[in-house]
Design a protein around this motif. Structure first.
Motif, PDB file in Angstrom:
ATOM      1  N   PRO A  66      36.774  54.887  33.870  1.00 39.46           N
ATOM      2  CA  PRO A  66      35.908  54.872  34.809  1.00 39.46           C
ATOM      3  C   PRO A  66      35.020  53.604  34.217  1.00 39.46           C
ATOM      4  O   PRO A  66      33.965  53.814  34.484  1.00 39.46           O
ATOM      5  CB  PRO A  66      35.196  56.187  34.962  1.00 39.46           C
ATOM      6  CG  PRO A  66      35.617  56.975  33.493  1.00 39.46           C
ATOM      7  CD  PRO A  66      36.983  56.188  33.202  1.00 39.46           C
ATOM      8  N   SER A  67      34.763  53.088  33.299  1.00 35.74           N
ATOM      9  CA  SER A  67      33.920  52.192  32.699  1.00 35.74           C
ATOM     10  C   SER A  67      34.314  51.591  31.334  1.00 35.74           C
ATOM     11  O   SER A  67      36.103  51.970  30.913  1.00 35.74           O
ATOM     12  CB  SER A  67      33.020  52.916  31.297  1.00 35.74           C
ATOM     13  OG  SER A  67      33.630  53.940  30.583  1.00 35.74           O
ATOM     14  N   VAL A  68      33.873  50.480  30.582  1.00 41.96           N
ATOM     15  CA  VAL A  68      34.543  50.175  29.630  1.00 41.96           C
ATOM     16  C   VAL A  68      34.689  50.582  28.788  1.00 41.96           C
ATOM     17  O   VAL A  68      35.770  50.077  27.686  1.00 41.96           O
ATOM     18  CB  VAL A  68      33.604  48.802  29.804  1.00 41.96           C
ATOM     19  CG1 VAL A  68      33.498  47.814  27.842  1.00 41.96           C
ATOM     20  CG2 VAL A  68      33.176  47.484  31.085  1.00 41.96           C
ATOM     21  N   LYS A  69      33.277  51.392  27.931  1.00 41.89           N
ATOM     22  CA  LYS A  69      33.362  52.472  27.001  1.00 41.89           C
ATOM     23  C   LYS A  69      35.016  52.553  27.132  1.00 41.89           C
ATOM     24  O   LYS A  69      35.838  53.165  26.231  1.00 41.89           O
ATOM     25  CB  LYS A  69      31.893  53.069  27.322  1.00 41.89           C
ATOM     26  CG  LYS A  69      32.223  54.048  25.668  1.00 41.89           C
ATOM     27  CD  LYS A  69      30.622  54.503  25.427  1.00 41.89           C
ATOM     28  CE  LYS A  69      30.651  55.349  24.372  1.00 41.89           C
ATOM     29  NZ  LYS A  69      31.494  56.889  25.098  1.00 41.89           N
ATOM     30  N   ALA A  70      35.023  53.538  28.121  1.00 43.20           N
ATOM     31  CA  ALA A  70      36.860  54.292  27.992  1.00 43.20           C
ATOM     32  C   ALA A  70      37.820  53.540  27.616  1.00 43.20           C
ATOM     33  O   ALA A  70      38.642  53.935  27.232  1.00 43.20           O
ATOM     34  CB  ALA A  70      36.472  54.984  29.428  1.00 43.20           C
ATOM     35  N   VAL A  71      37.632  52.135  28.687  1.00 48.57           N
ATOM     36  CA  VAL A  71      39.112  51.212  28.700  1.00 48.57           C
ATOM     37  C   VAL A  71      39.146  50.921  27.067  1.00 48.57           C
ATOM     38  O   VAL A  71      40.378  51.177  25.988  1.00 48.57           O
ATOM     39  CB  VAL A  71      38.826  50.150  29.635  1.00 48.57           C
ATOM     40  CG1 VAL A  71      40.125  49.072  29.360  1.00 48.57           C
ATOM     41  CG2 VAL A  71      38.961  50.783  30.869  1.00 48.57           C
ATOM     42  N   GLU A  72      38.246  50.604  26.556  1.00 50.12           N
ATOM     43  CA  GLU A  72      37.939  50.083  25.571  1.00 50.12           C
ATOM     44  C   GLU A  72      38.663  51.644  24.085  1.00 50.12           C
ATOM     45  O   GLU A  72      39.059  50.942  23.110  1.00 50.12           O
ATOM     46  CB  GLU A  72      36.554  49.374  24.579  1.00 50.12           C
ATOM     47  CG  GLU A  72      36.216  48.594  25.064  1.00 50.12           C
ATOM     48  CD  GLU A  72      35.020  47.969  24.397  1.00 50.12           C
ATOM     49  OE1 GLU A  72      34.211  48.676  24.760  1.00 50.12           O
ATOM     50  OE2 GLU A  72      35.220  46.288  24.744  1.00 50.12           O
ATOM     51  N   GLU A  73      38.031  52.568  24.410  1.00 56.86           N
ATOM     52  CA  GLU A  73      38.368  53.887  23.389  1.00 56.86           C
ATOM     53  C   GLU A  73      40.130  53.533  23.704  1.00 56.86           C
ATOM     54  O   GLU A  73      40.733  54.122  22.681  1.00 56.86           O
ATOM     55  CB  GLU A  73      37.921  54.845  23.814  1.00 56.86           C
ATOM     56  CG  GLU A  73      38.081  55.974  23.186  1.00 56.86           C
ATOM     57  CD  GLU A  73      36.524  57.164  23.288  1.00 56.86           C
ATOM     58  OE1 GLU A  73      35.317  56.517  23.703  1.00 56.86           O
ATOM     59  OE2 GLU A  73      37.076  57.864  24.190  1.00 56.86           O
ATOM     60  N   VAL A  97      37.416  46.639  35.664  1.00 63.21           N
ATOM     61  CA  VAL A  97      36.689  46.144  34.390  1.00 63.21           C
ATOM     62  C   VAL A  97      35.936  44.419  34.226  1.00 63.21           C
ATOM     63  O   VAL A  97      36.632  44.071  35.728  1.00 63.21           O
ATOM     64  CB  VAL A  97      36.898  46.720  32.548  1.00 63.21           C
ATOM     65  CG1 VAL A  97      37.431  47.688  33.080  1.00 63.21           C
ATOM     66  CG2 VAL A  97      38.104  45.800  32.728  1.00 63.21           C
ATOM     67  N   PHE A  98      35.537  44.571  33.122  1.00 67.82           N
ATOM     68  CA  PHE A  98      34.508  42.748  33.660  1.00 67.82           C
ATOM     69  C   PHE A  98      35.616  42.022  32.813  1.00 67.82           C
ATOM     70  O   PHE A  98      36.997  42.553  32.023  1.00 67.82           O
ATOM     71  CB  PHE A  98      33.647  42.778  31.955  1.00 67.82           C
ATOM     72  CG  PHE A  98      33.664  41.703  32.571  1.00 67.82           C
ATOM     73  CD1 PHE A  98      32.546  41.197  33.520  1.00 67.82           C
ATOM     74  CD2 PHE A  98      33.138  40.980  30.922  1.00 67.82           C
ATOM     75  CE1 PHE A  98      31.385  40.097  33.410  1.00 67.82           C
ATOM     76  CE2 PHE A  98      32.928  39.888  31.443  1.00 67.82           C
ATOM     77  CZ  PHE A  98      31.707  39.214  32.493  1.00 67.82           C
ATOM     78  N   PHE A 245      29.721  43.673  37.176  1.00 61.59           N
ATOM     79  CA  PHE A 245      30.680  42.412  36.423  1.00 61.59           C
ATOM     80  C   PHE A 245      30.361  41.464  37.677  1.00 61.59           C
ATOM     81  O   PHE A 245      30.381  40.668  37.500  1.00 61.59           O
ATOM     82  CB  PHE A 245      32.048  43.062  36.543  1.00 61.59           C
ATOM     83  CG  PHE A 245      31.463  44.479  35.871  1.00 61.59           C
ATOM     84  CD1 PHE A 245      31.193  45.243  34.797  1.00 61.59           C
ATOM     85  CD2 PHE A 245      33.024  45.426  35.951  1.00 61.59           C
ATOM     86  CE1 PHE A 245      31.173  45.262  33.972  1.00 61.59           C
ATOM     87  CE2 PHE A 245      32.997  46.839  34.784  1.00 61.59           C
ATOM     88  CZ  PHE A 245      31.931  46.439  34.003  1.00 61.59           C
ATOM     89  N   ALA A 246      30.503  41.173  39.271  1.00 60.51           N
ATOM     90  CA  ALA A 246      30.097  40.346  39.874  1.00 60.51           C
ATOM     91  C   ALA A 246      28.919  39.317  39.842  1.00 60.51           C
ATOM     92  O   ALA A 246      29.205  38.438  40.274  1.00 60.51           O
ATOM     93  CB  ALA A 246      30.406  40.790  41.207  1.00 60.51           C
ATOM     94  N   MET A 247      28.173  39.801  38.872  1.00 61.48           N
ATOM     95  CA  MET A 247      26.985  39.374  39.225  1.00 61.48           C
ATOM     96  C   MET A 247      26.707  38.574  37.761  1.00 61.48           C
ATOM     97  O   MET A 247      26.780  37.470  37.671  1.00 61.48           O
ATOM     98  CB  MET A 247      25.535  40.003  39.361  1.00 61.48           C
ATOM     99  CG  MET A 247      25.301  41.075  40.691  1.00 61.48           C
ATOM    100  SD  MET A 247      25.559  39.461  41.984  1.00 61.48           S
ATOM    101  CE  MET A 247      24.433  38.149  41.739  1.00 61.48           C
ATOM    102  N   GLU A 248      27.443  39.031  36.653  1.00 61.46           N
ATOM    103  CA  GLU A 248      27.886  38.389  35.190  1.00 61.46           C
ATOM    104  C   GLU A 248      28.612  37.141  35.980  1.00 61.46           C
ATOM    105  O   GLU A 248      28.247  36.528  35.426  1.00 61.46           O
ATOM    106  CB  GLU A 248      28.794  39.631  34.159  1.00 61.46           C
ATOM    107  CG  GLU A 248      27.232  40.421  34.081  1.00 61.46           C
ATOM    108  CD  GLU A 248      28.103  41.200  33.084  1.00 61.46           C
ATOM    109  OE1 GLU A 248      28.512  40.226  32.136  1.00 61.46           O
ATOM    110  OE2 GLU A 248      28.114  42.566  32.745  1.00 61.46           O
ATOM    111  N   LEU A 249      29.705  37.250  36.665  1.00 62.66           N
ATOM    112  CA  LEU A 249      30.231  36.665  36.783  1.00 62.66           C
ATOM    113  C   LEU A 249      29.669  35.041  37.674  1.00 62.66           C
ATOM    114  O   LEU A 249      30.173  34.387  37.601  1.00 62.66           O
ATOM    115  CB  LEU A 249      31.678  36.792  38.086  1.00 62.66           C
ATOM    116  CG  LEU A 249      32.928  37.806  37.733  1.00 62.66           C
ATOM    117  CD1 LEU A 249      34.154  37.611  38.724  1.00 62.66           C
ATOM    118  CD2 LEU A 249      33.231  36.847  36.692  1.00 62.66           C
TER     119      LEU A 249
END
Ligand code: NAD
Length: 288
Positions: A66-73, A97-98, A245-249
């Protein structure tokens, strides 16, 4: 390749895993949430007690987190996939994710001689249940070719965008930017119709055969607004994450996108009011 590992058994991961079981695969699942794990067991899968155990029993590992944190972990953590996986066991992330996280994971995978694909999906819970998802894949052609039969079990429309690892994610974020627009448009249009005493079922029948029609209008109205039930589905906080994430792009590309920016503010404020865990269609209730 018949033994699949699946990490993250939530709204998407559980039906995706169940679809694999139904299609004759052996699925070893892992989730921090015990209830989610038990649901996979009921669907015919096996439950692991750690990421390491998933890796040990699987030829290919999918993740839906569900999140960047979970994917990183799960990928980069001390007890994570990259530490445990062996060359020849492809790792496939279906989370949204981003893009920079896809690149980071791909680089670490290369250092460990591991294959990785970033393969976000679209089509929602219904698409996962019916095995009709759209899959947008970025990464090496040879890994894509190897994993394709599994993608074809999960979905109906499989696209290898290109070999750049984050290309599927970029397409997926553009898709979700549109979902953000459509959800906001449907919410405001239906509030106006209600105020003008137009029956919403009749409105749907008319607009569904007019240019106001959209798949998001059908989904949000039929499954959530008309039922007055906002159990997700696709939670509002996950859509807000994708809009960030889209706005960061957009920022990276020096684009102002003013309407997208105000949409993001709207979703942020509705989440702050406590609606983040409800389906995104709940926006309808918040634009009065
Ligand atoms: P969800 O919150 O329902 O499920 C996520 C699951 O991951 C939960 O069961 C949670 O317990 C588990 N989890 C979290 N951290 C973990 C960890 N460290 N180790 C193991 N398990 C962990 O989310 P979802 O709606 O299933 O979405 C998953 C991903 O798919 C997200 O990236 C989302 O943006 C994307 N997505 C969702 C939809 C949708 O309609 N729900 C559609 C397309 C894509």
């Amino acid at each position: 390749m018949k033994n699949i590992g699946f990490i993250g058994l939530g709204n998407m991961g559980l039906p995706m895993s169940a679809g694999l079981v139904n299609s004759g695969y052996h699925v070893m699942g892992y989730d921090l949430n015990e209830e989610a794990s038990l649901s996979l067991k009921k669907a015919g899968g096996e439950i692991a007690s750690s990421v390491a155990q998933v890796v040990e029993k699987s030829e290919l590992i999918l993740t839906s987190l569900p999140s960047v944190k979970a994917v990183e972990e799960v990928y980069l953590g001390k007890e994570g996939l990259i530490t445990n996986a062996k060359p020849g066991q492809p790792l496939v992330d279906t989370s949204t994710v981003f893009p920079a996280l896809n690149v980071k994971i791909s680089e670490v995978c290369k250092e460990h001689n591991l294959d990785f694909l970033a393969s976000p999906v679209s089509g929602g819970v219904i698409g996962a249940v019916n095995q009709t998802l759209t899959v947008m894949v970025g990464g090496s052609q040879h890994v894509y070719d190897e994993v394709l039969p599994v993608f074809q079990v999960l979905g109906e429309n499989i696209f290898h965008v290109n070999e750049q690892i984050d290309s599927g994610t970029t397409v997926k974020l553009i898709n979700n930017l549109l979902i953000g627009f459509y959800t906001a448009g449907v919410s405001e249009a239906l509030q106006l119709a209600s105020k003008k005493n137009i029956d919403l079922d009749e409105l749907f029948s008319m607009l569904n055969v007019s240019y106001g029609q959209s798949r998001i209008y059908e989904r949000n109205y039929k499954s959530f607004i008309a039922e007055n039930d906002y159990n997700p589905g696709f939670s509002l906080k996950l859509l807000r994450k994708d809009l960030e994430f889209a706005m960061e792009l957009a920022d990276e590309s020096h684009l102002a996108l003013p309407i997208s920016k105000s949409l993001l503010h709207l979703y942020r404020s509705v989440e702050q009011e406590g609606y983040g865990d409800q389906d995104m269609a709940v926006l309808y209730e918040q634009v009065k």
